[in-house]
Design a protein around this motif. Sequence first.
Motif, short mmCIF file in Angstrom:
data_model
loop_
_atom_site.label_atom_id
_atom_site.label_comp_id
_atom_site.label_asym_id
_atom_site.label_seq_id
_atom_site.Cartn_x
_atom_site.Cartn_y
_atom_site.Cartn_z
N UNK A 16 94.92 109.54 81.52
CA UNK A 16 93.81 109.07 80.70
C UNK A 16 92.85 108.16 81.44
N UNK A 17 92.98 108.08 82.78
CA UNK A 17 92.14 107.19 83.56
C UNK A 17 90.78 107.79 83.87
N UNK A 18 90.72 109.11 83.96
CA UNK A 18 89.47 109.81 84.25
C UNK A 18 89.41 111.10 83.45
N UNK A 19 88.22 111.65 83.35
CA UNK A 19 88.07 113.03 82.89
C UNK A 19 87.65 113.83 84.11
N UNK A 20 88.05 115.09 84.16
CA UNK A 20 87.78 115.93 85.32
C UNK A 20 87.06 117.19 84.84
N UNK A 31 85.19 108.07 85.16
CA UNK A 31 86.08 107.01 84.73
C UNK A 31 86.01 106.85 83.21
N UNK A 32 87.16 106.74 82.57
CA UNK A 32 87.21 106.53 81.13
C UNK A 32 87.32 105.04 80.84
N UNK A 33 87.24 104.70 79.56
CA UNK A 33 87.40 103.30 79.17
C UNK A 33 88.79 102.81 79.56
N UNK A 34 89.80 103.66 79.35
CA UNK A 34 91.17 103.31 79.76
C UNK A 34 91.22 103.12 81.28
N UNK A 43 95.32 96.92 81.82
CA UNK A 43 96.32 97.91 81.41
C UNK A 43 97.12 98.30 82.64
N UNK A 44 98.36 98.68 82.42
CA UNK A 44 99.23 99.10 83.52
C UNK A 44 99.66 100.54 83.31
#
Length: 53
Positions: A16-20, A31-34, A43-44
């Motif tokens: 959930x860190x990026x969309x591809x 880059x996503x909000x997460x 966040x970890x």
Amino acid sequence: SRDQVKTEMHWLAEQGAVTVADVGPVLVATLTERGQDIAAGRARVPGIKRPGA
């Protein structure tokens, strides 16, 4: 290698860190909000190094 980078990008997308998106021959990651929260240390995610660590 390119294959290794693509694998890592898709793994980050699963977290959930990026969309591809495949745009022709190019892989575009956004880059996503997460992802922003992870990058800022709010966040970890196991497997993603914390900033400054």
